[in-house]
Scaffold this motif. Structure first.
Motif, PDB file in Angstrom:
ATOM      1  N   TYR A  48      -4.320   6.246  -1.581  1.00  0.00           N
ATOM      2  CA  TYR A  48      -3.386   5.186  -2.257  1.00  0.00           C
ATOM      3  C   TYR A  48      -3.481   5.171  -3.496  1.00  0.00           C
ATOM      4  N   ARG A  95       0.753  -1.181  -0.190  1.00  0.00           N
ATOM      5  CA  ARG A  95      -0.175   0.013  -0.134  1.00  0.00           C
ATOM      6  C   ARG A  95       0.548   1.304   0.508  1.00  0.00           C
ATOM      7  N   ASN A  96       1.416   1.230   1.184  1.00  0.00           N
ATOM      8  CA  ASN A  96       2.385   2.034   0.948  1.00  0.00           C
ATOM      9  C   ASN A  96       4.146   2.088   0.009  1.00  0.00           C
ATOM     10  N   SER A 147       7.256   0.178   0.753  1.00  0.00           N
ATOM     11  CA  SER A 147       6.628  -1.512   1.828  1.00  0.00           C
ATOM     12  C   SER A 147       7.434  -2.217   0.461  1.00  0.00           C
ATOM     13  N   CYS A 156      -9.900  -3.425   5.860  1.00  0.00           N
ATOM     14  CA  CYS A 156      -9.417  -2.267   5.078  1.00  0.00           C
ATOM     15  C   CYS A 156      -7.948  -3.073   3.949  1.00  0.00           C
ATOM     16  N   HIS A 157      -8.309  -4.568   4.080  1.00  0.00           N
ATOM     17  CA  HIS A 157      -7.012  -5.117   2.882  1.00  0.00           C
ATOM     18  C   HIS A 157      -7.280  -6.410   2.792  1.00  0.00           C
ATOM     19  N   CYS A 217      -7.946  -6.634  10.111  1.00  0.00           N
ATOM     20  CA  CYS A 217      -7.340  -6.223   8.795  1.00  0.00           C
ATOM     21  C   CYS A 217      -8.078  -6.605   7.650  1.00  0.00           C
ATOM     22  N   ARG A 277       0.260 -11.329   5.074  1.00  0.00           N
ATOM     23  CA  ARG A 277       0.281  -9.616   5.217  1.00  0.00           C
ATOM     24  C   ARG A 277       0.930  -8.802   5.056  1.00  0.00           C
TER      25      ARG A 277
END
Ligand code: HEC
Length: 194
Positions: A171, A93-94, A97, A152-153, A149, A185
């Motif tokens: 994002y 996402r970032n 990462s 959002c994932h 989680c 994850r």
């Protein structure tokens, strides 16, 4: 420092560029223990903040908290323990990462541990890496998908429309969705120069 050590290390530096350091098994165990504590502290602080913000403001607002607080919490844990800390994943996402070669190996090894039935909270990987005459102790702690989680994932069915909309603006290159519970994850990745 003893003169002998100085002479030896200068010789090493002259002949090899520098000497790779391999810590004793005891030292390595101590560093692993400290890395485990640092990862635990990061998970606890981040999980706590996430939970409170979701409860108080809803999941769409919690995205911003994750964006701003996650790196800040990582920085403070890094300072306390004198290490480098970041989060890595195969589907980021970032954009920061993205895993390096060693982290890729670690993520694969941890996926295997999970597939073989390891308890999610025990999954970790560590080692000493020698590169360019420098040695680094490295450690990863698995971050495994839980129900919370999925907001959002997870999948289009589990991510509320407001969260999907906010993710799209914050994002635009998000790859971190489509996960199911118990999948890997990503990981907390820790480095300590030796
Ligand atoms: C409220 C939404 C939200 C929830 C719930 C959530 N995350 Fe995230 N997650 C995010 C956001 C936003 C980022 C990107 C943060 C940043 O910009 O560094 C992120 C990033 C990550 C990363 C870093 C890798 C990457 O993709 O950039 C990992 C690993 C991660 N989350 C794991 C989890 C796990 C495990 C859970 C459940 C315990 C969880 N997240 C729950 C929103 C969430």
């Amino acid at each position: 420092m003893h003169t002998k050590t100085i002479v030896l290390s200068s010789l090493c530096a002259l002949l090899l560029g520098a000497c790779a350091t391999t810590p004793s098994p005891e030292k390595q165990a101590a560093m692993q223990d400290d890395a485990r504590k640092a990862a635990g502290s990061l998970m606890k602080q981040l999980g706590g903040t996430l939970k409170t913000t979701i409860q108080e403001k809803g999941p769409a607002e919690a995205i911003v908290v994750c964006k701003e607080k996650a790196p800040a919490i990582a920085r403070s844990v890094a300072e306390t323990h004198g290490i480098q800390v970041k989060r890595v994943t195969f589907k980021s996402r970032n954009p920061n990462s993205v895993p390096d070669a060693w982290e890729t190996q670690a993520l694969k090894a941890m996926e295997k541990q999970l597939a073989e039935g390891a308890r999610p909270d025990t999954v970790e990987y560590s080692g000493v890496v020698h590169k360019g005459g420098k040695s680094t102790f490295r450690y990863t702690k698995a971050l495994v998908m839980q129900e919370v989680c999925m907001t959002c994932h997870g999948t289009p069915e589990t991510i509320p429309p407001a969260v999907q909309a906010r993710l799209a603006t914050e994002y635009p290159n998000d790859k971190a969705t489509g996960y199911l519970p118990n999948m890997l994850r990503g990981a907390i990745s820790i480095q300590r120069p030796l």
